[in-house]
Write a protein that holds these residues in place. Structure first.
Motif, short mmCIF file in Angstrom:
data_model
loop_
_atom_site.label_atom_id
_atom_site.label_comp_id
_atom_site.label_asym_id
_atom_site.label_seq_id
_atom_site.Cartn_x
_atom_site.Cartn_y
_atom_site.Cartn_z
N THR A 166 57.74 69.01 25.35
CA THR A 166 56.74 68.76 24.32
C THR A 166 55.36 68.65 24.96
O THR A 166 55.23 68.38 26.15
N LEU A 167 54.36 68.83 24.13
CA LEU A 167 52.97 68.55 24.47
C LEU A 167 52.34 67.81 23.30
O LEU A 167 52.80 67.95 22.16
N THR A 168 51.33 67.05 23.58
CA THR A 168 50.56 66.41 22.52
C THR A 168 49.17 67.02 22.51
O THR A 168 48.45 66.98 23.51
N ALA A 196 48.84 65.27 17.97
CA ALA A 196 50.07 65.73 17.33
C ALA A 196 51.03 66.28 18.37
O ALA A 196 50.63 67.00 19.29
N THR A 197 52.31 65.97 18.21
CA THR A 197 53.34 66.48 19.11
C THR A 197 53.69 67.91 18.72
O THR A 197 53.95 68.20 17.55
N TYR A 213 53.33 77.48 20.74
CA TYR A 213 52.08 76.91 20.24
C TYR A 213 50.91 77.77 20.73
O TYR A 213 50.85 78.14 21.91
N SER A 214 49.99 78.06 19.81
CA SER A 214 48.82 78.87 20.16
C SER A 214 47.58 77.98 20.24
O SER A 214 47.28 77.24 19.31
N SER A 250 50.87 65.57 28.54
CA SER A 250 52.30 65.65 28.90
C SER A 250 52.63 64.41 29.72
O SER A 250 52.35 64.36 30.91
N GLY A 251 53.23 63.41 29.08
CA GLY A 251 53.49 62.15 29.79
C GLY A 251 52.18 61.51 30.19
O GLY A 251 51.28 61.33 29.36
N ASP A 252 52.03 61.19 31.49
CA ASP A 252 50.77 60.61 31.95
C ASP A 252 49.81 61.67 32.48
O ASP A 252 48.75 61.36 33.01
#
Length: 264
Positions: free
Chosen positions: A62-64, A68-69, A74-75, A89-91
């Motif tokens: 995932t990415l935020t 939004a997650t 994803y473009s 991505s995480g920290d």
């Protein structure tokens, strides 16, 4: 010139440089193509094309983005030059940007040793001798100036509204200037006779406050700073235009970073 004000300014400059997701946290510089690529320090498979940057996230990745997650494909869309989007991505922060006409992915990890071992930036002691009055000479019609970059084969284009003329120890000098971050502000990229000796060889940058009504500006070379390429190989910093090689030793501002000396 107030030495205490300079110390406060320089401490703030060092703080920004050592931000958890600043340039010292960058772990790689990746140029995207139409062929999907995976990178060890970022999730997803990345590519670019006419519709801009795309990432394909595998199951469990995932990415935020903008709070939004996102999952799957994803473009990021088409990015304008010198703009970017930060995906979390995480920290870590995954910078997606356009530099020199190329789409790039540049992950930033707070635990990167370059950042965690950072111990400040060496600099000359500030002195009033290097606070110099100058005169801003507008060019009439702003011109596009193409300069090289710290990355071979890359070029940057900046708008130059004019130049600043000044004098050091009886020597008339001038710097081509570019538009700064705020309206009216200027900045100059330059080298001088200290470059590669006590200061970073490729470039230094000097911010200049807006000219007054008579075109007078103040060049405070005590505040000449290194660009990110002085610290990390993953920066795409611009180089000065040829005419900004000053034939004097500007013994003021930031010196060669400890990090650069360690690998030189």
């Amino acid at each position: 010139m107030d030495p205490q004000q300079w110390k406060q300014w320089h401490a703030e400059h060092e703080r920004r440089l050592a931000d958890p997701h600043g340039f010292l946290a960058v772990t790689s510089l990746n140029f995207l193509t139409d062929e999907p690529q995976r990178f060890a320090d970022a999730p997803g498979s990345w590519s670019t094309g006419p519709d801009g940057v795309v990432v394909d996230l595998a199951e469990g990745e995932t990415l935020t983005v903008d709070g939004a997650t996102v999952t799957g494909r994803y473009s990021f869309g088409v990015l304008a030059e010198r703009t970017g989007i930060d995906a979390v991505s995480g920290d870590a922060v995954i910078e997606v940007a356009k530099r020199g006409g190329f789409d790039i992915v540049r992950p930033r990890h707070p635990d990167h040793p370059l950042r965690t071992r950072f111990r400040g930036v060496p600099a000359y002691e500030p002195t009033a001798a290097w606070v110099v009055a100058g005169r801003y000479v507008p060019s009439g019609t702003p011109r596009q100036v193409t300069v090289g970059a710290a990355v071979e084969g890359l070029e940057h284009v900046y708008e130059s509204p004019g130049r600043v003329e000044f004098e050091v120890r009886g020597t008339p000098l001038a710097l081509t200037v570019f538009n700064g971050r705020a309206p009216g502000e200027l900045f100059a990229l330059f080298t001088d006779e200290t470059s590669g000796v006590t200061t970073y060889a490729a470039n230094r940058s000097l911010a200049i406050d807006p000219p007054d009504a008579d075109g007078v500006v103040v060049l405070d070379f005590n505040r000449a700073t290194n660009l990110p390429c002085a610290y990390t190989e993953f920066a795409t910093c611009p180089l000065p235009p040829p005419e900004n090689r000053l034939p004097v030793a500007v013994e003021a501002g930031e010196k060669i970073p400890y990090e650069h000396l360690a690998v030189a």
